[in-house]
Design a protein around this motif. Structure first.
Motif, PDB file in Angstrom:
ATOM      1  N   VAL A 150      30.057  37.800  32.602  1.00 54.63           N
ATOM      2  CA  VAL A 150      30.913  38.883  33.092  1.00 54.63           C
ATOM      3  C   VAL A 150      30.056  39.853  33.899  1.00 54.63           C
ATOM      4  O   VAL A 150      28.826  39.839  33.818  1.00 54.63           O
ATOM      5  N   PHE A 151      30.723  40.718  34.652  1.00 55.25           N
ATOM      6  CA  PHE A 151      29.993  41.760  35.362  1.00 55.25           C
ATOM      7  C   PHE A 151      29.453  42.778  34.369  1.00 55.25           C
ATOM      8  O   PHE A 151      30.076  43.040  33.331  1.00 55.25           O
ATOM      9  N   GLN A 152      28.334  43.335  34.697  1.00 57.91           N
ATOM     10  CA  GLN A 152      27.694  44.289  33.797  1.00 57.91           C
ATOM     11  C   GLN A 152      28.597  45.493  33.523  1.00 57.91           C
ATOM     12  O   GLN A 152      28.551  46.089  32.447  1.00 57.91           O
ATOM     13  N   ASP A 153      29.466  45.802  34.493  1.00 55.88           N
ATOM     14  CA  ASP A 153      30.376  46.939  34.326  1.00 55.88           C
ATOM     15  C   ASP A 153      31.807  46.495  34.000  1.00 55.88           C
ATOM     16  O   ASP A 153      32.769  47.219  34.261  1.00 55.88           O
ATOM     17  N   ALA A 154      31.952  45.287  33.473  1.00 62.10           N
ATOM     18  CA  ALA A 154      33.285  44.762  33.139  1.00 62.10           C
ATOM     19  C   ALA A 154      33.964  45.635  32.084  1.00 62.10           C
ATOM     20  O   ALA A 154      33.311  46.188  31.197  1.00 62.10           O
ATOM     21  N   THR A 155      35.287  45.718  32.181  1.00 67.95           N
ATOM     22  CA  THR A 155      36.054  46.503  31.212  1.00 67.95           C
ATOM     23  C   THR A 155      36.371  45.648  29.988  1.00 67.95           C
ATOM     24  O   THR A 155      36.253  44.418  30.023  1.00 67.95           O
ATOM     25  N   GLU A 156      36.791  46.308  28.928  1.00 71.17           N
ATOM     26  CA  GLU A 156      37.183  45.591  27.715  1.00 71.17           C
ATOM     27  C   GLU A 156      38.335  44.633  27.988  1.00 71.17           C
ATOM     28  O   GLU A 156      38.360  43.516  27.455  1.00 71.17           O
ATOM     29  N   GLU A 157      39.276  45.070  28.823  1.00 70.72           N
ATOM     30  CA  GLU A 157      40.427  44.225  29.151  1.00 70.72           C
ATOM     31  C   GLU A 157      39.981  42.945  29.869  1.00 70.72           C
ATOM     32  O   GLU A 157      40.491  41.849  29.586  1.00 70.72           O
ATOM     33  N   GLU A 158      39.041  43.073  30.792  1.00 72.87           N
ATOM     34  CA  GLU A 158      38.567  41.914  31.541  1.00 72.87           C
ATOM     35  C   GLU A 158      37.828  40.930  30.630  1.00 72.87           C
ATOM     36  O   GLU A 158      37.980  39.706  30.770  1.00 72.87           O
ATOM     37  N   ILE A 159      37.046  41.453  29.706  1.00 73.95           N
ATOM     38  CA  ILE A 159      36.296  40.583  28.793  1.00 73.95           C
ATOM     39  C   ILE A 159      37.242  39.821  27.864  1.00 73.95           C
ATOM     40  O   ILE A 159      37.122  38.597  27.676  1.00 73.95           O
ATOM     41  N   ILE A 160      38.212  40.528  27.290  1.00 73.87           N
ATOM     42  CA  ILE A 160      39.185  39.876  26.399  1.00 73.87           C
ATOM     43  C   ILE A 160      40.009  38.845  27.167  1.00 73.87           C
ATOM     44  O   ILE A 160      40.294  37.754  26.656  1.00 73.87           O
ATOM     45  N   THR A 161      40.378  39.177  28.412  1.00 67.42           N
ATOM     46  CA  THR A 161      41.154  38.253  29.238  1.00 67.42           C
ATOM     47  C   THR A 161      40.408  36.940  29.441  1.00 67.42           C
ATOM     48  O   THR A 161      41.010  35.852  29.388  1.00 67.42           O
ATOM     49  N   LYS A 162      39.117  37.020  29.667  1.00 67.25           N
ATOM     50  CA  LYS A 162      38.322  35.798  29.843  1.00 67.25           C
ATOM     51  C   LYS A 162      38.407  34.897  28.611  1.00 67.25           C
ATOM     52  O   LYS A 162      38.584  33.675  28.722  1.00 67.25           O
ATOM     53  N   MET A 163      38.280  35.483  27.423  1.00 71.95           N
ATOM     54  CA  MET A 163      38.293  34.690  26.192  1.00 71.95           C
ATOM     55  C   MET A 163      39.684  34.140  25.887  1.00 71.95           C
ATOM     56  O   MET A 163      39.822  33.011  25.391  1.00 71.95           O
ATOM     57  N   LEU A 164      40.725  34.911  26.183  1.00 70.66           N
ATOM     58  CA  LEU A 164      42.091  34.427  25.976  1.00 70.66           C
ATOM     59  C   LEU A 164      42.418  33.297  26.954  1.00 70.66           C
ATOM     60  O   LEU A 164      43.138  32.348  26.600  1.00 70.66           O
ATOM     61  N   ASN A 165      41.917  33.412  28.177  1.00 72.73           N
ATOM     62  CA  ASN A 165      42.111  32.331  29.150  1.00 72.73           C
ATOM     63  C   ASN A 165      41.503  31.027  28.636  1.00 72.73           C
ATOM     64  O   ASN A 165      42.081  29.946  28.784  1.00 72.73           O
ATOM     65  N   ARG A 166      40.336  31.149  28.030  1.00 69.18           N
ATOM     66  CA  ARG A 166      39.662  29.956  27.513  1.00 69.18           C
ATOM     67  C   ARG A 166      40.458  29.333  26.358  1.00 69.18           C
ATOM     68  O   ARG A 166      40.594  28.115  26.277  1.00 69.18           O
ATOM     69  N   PHE A 167      40.993  30.162  25.471  1.00 66.41           N
ATOM     70  CA  PHE A 167      41.823  29.627  24.382  1.00 66.41           C
ATOM     71  C   PHE A 167      43.039  28.916  24.959  1.00 66.41           C
ATOM     72  O   PHE A 167      43.428  27.841  24.477  1.00 66.41           O
TER      73      PHE A 167
END
Length: 532
Positions: free
Chosen positions: A363-380
């Motif tokens: 992720v980007f170093q300045d990624a938001t919490e929403e962006e990080i969670i979205t990445k993991m939900l996409n993977r699921f």
């Protein structure tokens, strides 16, 4: 999609070299044809644009001339109609008779004794032959008949003039109308074709999918290379960011933006049109610092938040944990989140526990919490396929039931014992026995031990499987693929043979020992407990 290419052996007569040469020529010809098609598309587009402008001007001029001609013709027609009306006035019969008698008197004065002698002189060649007698009382009727004939002739003449005027006007108007119809039909055809092309190729791939996709465009990348990157940005088996690579290349060339595409890292999504994507890439975006983190199988939501803070990606875990607790922000984006939110099991700690799929993420170093969670939900969402859904239905389990069971299996055993532990839990559920899972107690107590006192065993919590029957209120970890598949496909032999208990046998390897009866289980615990 996979492409299969049939391999042929090289002929012994050397014809293989000729085949290679033909392949090379065909490839070169294909490349030349592609370039010619692209040039032809550009030239045709320009010609259509110029022709449309010229046609518009011609139609405008022709329309003005037609309006003037129609106006002049209408004025002339009005004057002719007025003159014809004046000439067509009905003659009074009495006046006509007086005029006839006056002509007769005048004829007598000139030495002609009878009007009919004059008529006979004109009509009969034999001198002395008398014309047929005509009674005087018939004169009036004869004149009236002659007057009707004159009036009918004039009316016919007037109608003839009107028809000639109409034909004159139509002969001048019809070419213009035909031109206007042709231009209108051409416009409709072009507009329909353009609308189809825009909707099919230039509009967003999925207007309802705002999922951010990170795209890296290397330096010196041309339009064709960038089109390929955007087309494949969604990953294997997934939609990309554009519908067609060739259309993207033609679009940027036609817009004159091919040379303006810049290298960099971009965050794009499938709900963007080609024009939006091109504008963003042309604007440019300097590379942003990135960071990697790994979510291991069996990690909890709180452990994931802690790791993100340790990596310096998040300054605090609070917002991350808040989003995982409520999860409503993601309910409209993911069907499985919507399902667990609507089901709303009482006493659940984190709605997203079990759904932050274990993997390594960048992720980007300045990624938001929403962006990080979205990445993991996409993977699921990628992992939990239709095959899993159908299998869960066969077992009469919901998706959440499967994830909860998989999360317990993940914490209770090593992968080589997953299916056996799953068989034990399925058998206990089928027989309405408590699961008696130490892992669920550790989740409540935030501990990691194997021996509990009585107070701990009696902890009042919907996660306590020693006290409550059935599954706990929610997952107790984030399970990986192996644990999910074990929950869906338990060891059939262990289920048939009725294994209902297990305990740790070897702390070094994590191997378990299984038992069918409570007495066997008690003996195993007594034997291996000193090793714990």
């Amino acid at each position: 999609m996979y492409l299969y290419r049939k391999q042929f052996e090289r002929p012994e007569d050397g014809s293989g070299d000729a085949a290679d040469l033909i392949d090379a020529e065909i490839k070169a010809a294909a490349e030349e044809a592609t370039e010619e098609v692209e040039k032809a598309v550009e030239e045709t587009t320009e010609e259509i644009s110029e022709a449309a402008e010229e046609t518009t001007e011609e139609v405008s001029e022709a329309a003005e001339e037609t309006i003037e001609e129609v106006s002049e013709a209408a004025e002339e027609t009005a004057e002719e109609v007025k003159e014809a009306a004046e000439e067509a006035e009905v003659i009074d019969p009495e006046e006509a008779k007086d005029a006839k008698e006056a002509e007769s008197v005048s004829a007598e004065d000139d030495g002609i004794t009878d009007v009919y002698d004059l008529q006979s002189t004109a009509k009969f060649k034999v001198v002395g032959e008398k014309p047929p007698e005509i009674k005087q009382e018939e004169e009036g009727e004869q004149f009236i008949e002659e007057g009707d004939t004159v009036k009918k002739g004039k009316k016919k003449k007037q109608k003839s003039k009107k028809w000639e005027t109409v034909k004159l006007v139509w002969s001048k108007v019809s070419p213009v109308l035909a031109l206007i119809c042709a231009v209108f039909l051409t416009y409709l055809i072009i507009k329909t074709g353009v609308n189809f092309a825009v909707k099919r190729y230039l509009m967003p791939v999925d207007p309802n999918d705002p999922t951010p996709i990170v795209v890296e465009i290397p330096k010196s990348s041309g339009a064709s290379a960038i089109a390929k990157i955007l087309y494949e940005a969604g990953g294997e088996g997934q939609k990309g960011l554009i519908q067609n690579k060739a259309v993207f290349k033609v679009y940027v060339d036609f817009q004159g933006k091919s040379s303006g595409l810049k290298a960099g890292t971009y965050i794009l999504s499938r709900n963007m049109s080609i024009s939006q994507i091109v504008d963003i890439i042309c604007t440019g975006n300097p590379p942003r610092a990135t960071a990697k983190f790994t979510v291991s199988e069996g990690m909890t939501v709180e452990a994931v938040a802690k790791r993100l803070v340790e990596k310096g990606i998040l300054k605090s875990p609070d917002r991350f944990l808040e989003l995982c607790t409520d999860a409503k922000e993601f309910a409209n984006k993911y069907w499985f989140v919507k399902s667990i939110v609507e089901e709303g099991r009482e006493g659940r700690t984190y709605m997203l526990e079990g759904y932050l799929f274990p993997d390594t993420y960048e992720v980007f170093q300045d990624a938001t919490e929403e962006e990080i969670i979205t990445k993991m939900l996409n993977r699921f969402n990628e992992i939990y396929t239709r095959r899993y859904v159908e299998r869960a239905e066969e077992l009469d389990l919901t998706m959440d039931d499967v994830v909860i069971l998989a999360s317990i299996i993940e914490k209770e055993a090593k992968p080589f014992d997953f299916t056996k532990v799953s068989a034990v839990f399925h058998s206990r559920l089928n027989q309405s026995l408590p699961l008696h899972s130490d892992a669920t107690l550790n989740y409540i107590l935030k501990s990691d031990k194997m021996i509990f006192d009585q107070d701990e065993l009696n902890t009042d919590s919907p996660y306590n499987t020693y006290k409550n029957y059935g599954l706990p209120a929610g997952p107790i970890s984030n399970p990986g693929v192996a644990a999910i598949e074990a929950a869906l496909f338990p060891n059939e032999q262990y289920m048939r043979e009725g294994y209902l208990f297990f305990c740790l046998m070897d702390p070094n390897t994590g191997a378990l020992i299984f038992a069918k009866t409570e007495a066997e289980h008690a003996a195993n615990v007594e034997k291996y407990k000193p090793n714990w």
